[in-house]
Design an enzyme around this catalytic site. Sequence first.
Site, PDB file in Angstrom:
ATOM      1  N   SER A 135      11.921   3.935  -6.571  1.00 51.30           N
ATOM      2  CA  SER A 135      11.255   4.906  -7.433  1.00 51.30           C
ATOM      3  C   SER A 135      11.397   6.290  -6.803  1.00 51.30           C
ATOM      4  O   SER A 135      11.568   6.397  -5.580  1.00 51.30           O
ATOM      5  CB  SER A 135       9.770   4.560  -7.568  1.00 51.30           C
ATOM      6  OG  SER A 135       9.033   5.614  -8.157  1.00 51.30           O
ATOM      7  N   TYR A 148       1.499   1.161  -4.545  1.00 55.49           N
ATOM      8  CA  TYR A 148       2.803   1.115  -5.211  1.00 55.49           C
ATOM      9  C   TYR A 148       3.791   2.027  -4.493  1.00 55.49           C
ATOM     10  O   TYR A 148       4.935   1.629  -4.212  1.00 55.49           O
ATOM     11  CB  TYR A 148       2.653   1.542  -6.670  1.00 55.49           C
ATOM     12  CG  TYR A 148       3.947   1.557  -7.441  1.00 55.49           C
ATOM     13  CD1 TYR A 148       4.461   0.396  -8.007  1.00 55.49           C
ATOM     14  CD2 TYR A 148       4.659   2.742  -7.624  1.00 55.49           C
ATOM     15  CE1 TYR A 148       5.655   0.411  -8.720  1.00 55.49           C
ATOM     16  CE2 TYR A 148       5.850   2.766  -8.324  1.00 55.49           C
ATOM     17  CZ  TYR A 148       6.342   1.596  -8.878  1.00 55.49           C
ATOM     18  OH  TYR A 148       7.535   1.622  -9.585  1.00 55.49           O
TER      19      TYR A 148
END
Length: 240
Positions: A135, A148
Amino acid sequence: MKVNGKTVLLTGGSAGIGREIARQLKAKGASVILTGRDPSRLDTMRAEGFEAIAADLSNAAGVDALVAALGDRPIDILINNAGLGVPHDVRSEMPDPDAADGCLYANLSAPVRLISALLPRLRARPEAAIINVTSGLAIAPNTASSVYCASKAGLRSFTMALRAQLAGEPIHVIEALPPLVDTQMTAGRGKNKMPPEECARQIIAALENGHDEANVGMVKVLRAVYSLSPALARKIMRRL
């Protein structure tokens, strides 16, 4: 790498970015084995002609069951796309530690375990590839999704080390760094989200063109800012 004729194992392939990667790879002539957790979504993908394996990758038993389900078939391309998001912000309420553990396992430990299990058969192929989907938050974290972000930063670090370890072998290790993409995971969050079809297209292009990273969409801008001023990049992302 030409994907035509290749056998691909794609985790998290029944929805979002993964579903579009599966469809686009199939259209290019690849044979795609995908995994997911939702039975109805898996059935939908089977109706489209995919082999779909139910797999919960938030624990070691789920990863081992997936490896067992594959049998001894060859794999040319492994795409670790499955991931979990979990809220973890101590400013609002005390987070759920069990949910955090599941997120960390699915996003970091599962790819490491799956790569370890499948590396011998990847090494047996004339050419192979591993794509780890991280990400833009692996570069600089936001504030609300701390666990996360940590899991994706860990996978980014692992991917860079793995690439160095496999240098000289016919296994291309790629990191894909999506921006905010319009998926179920991001529902209700942010604006100007990238369509999953375009995100998938850019990831596959990186594979076909031999790139080590797929910096997708606005992640290209984040990478440029980070190269000039890591502190500025982190400041910008903390506001999100």
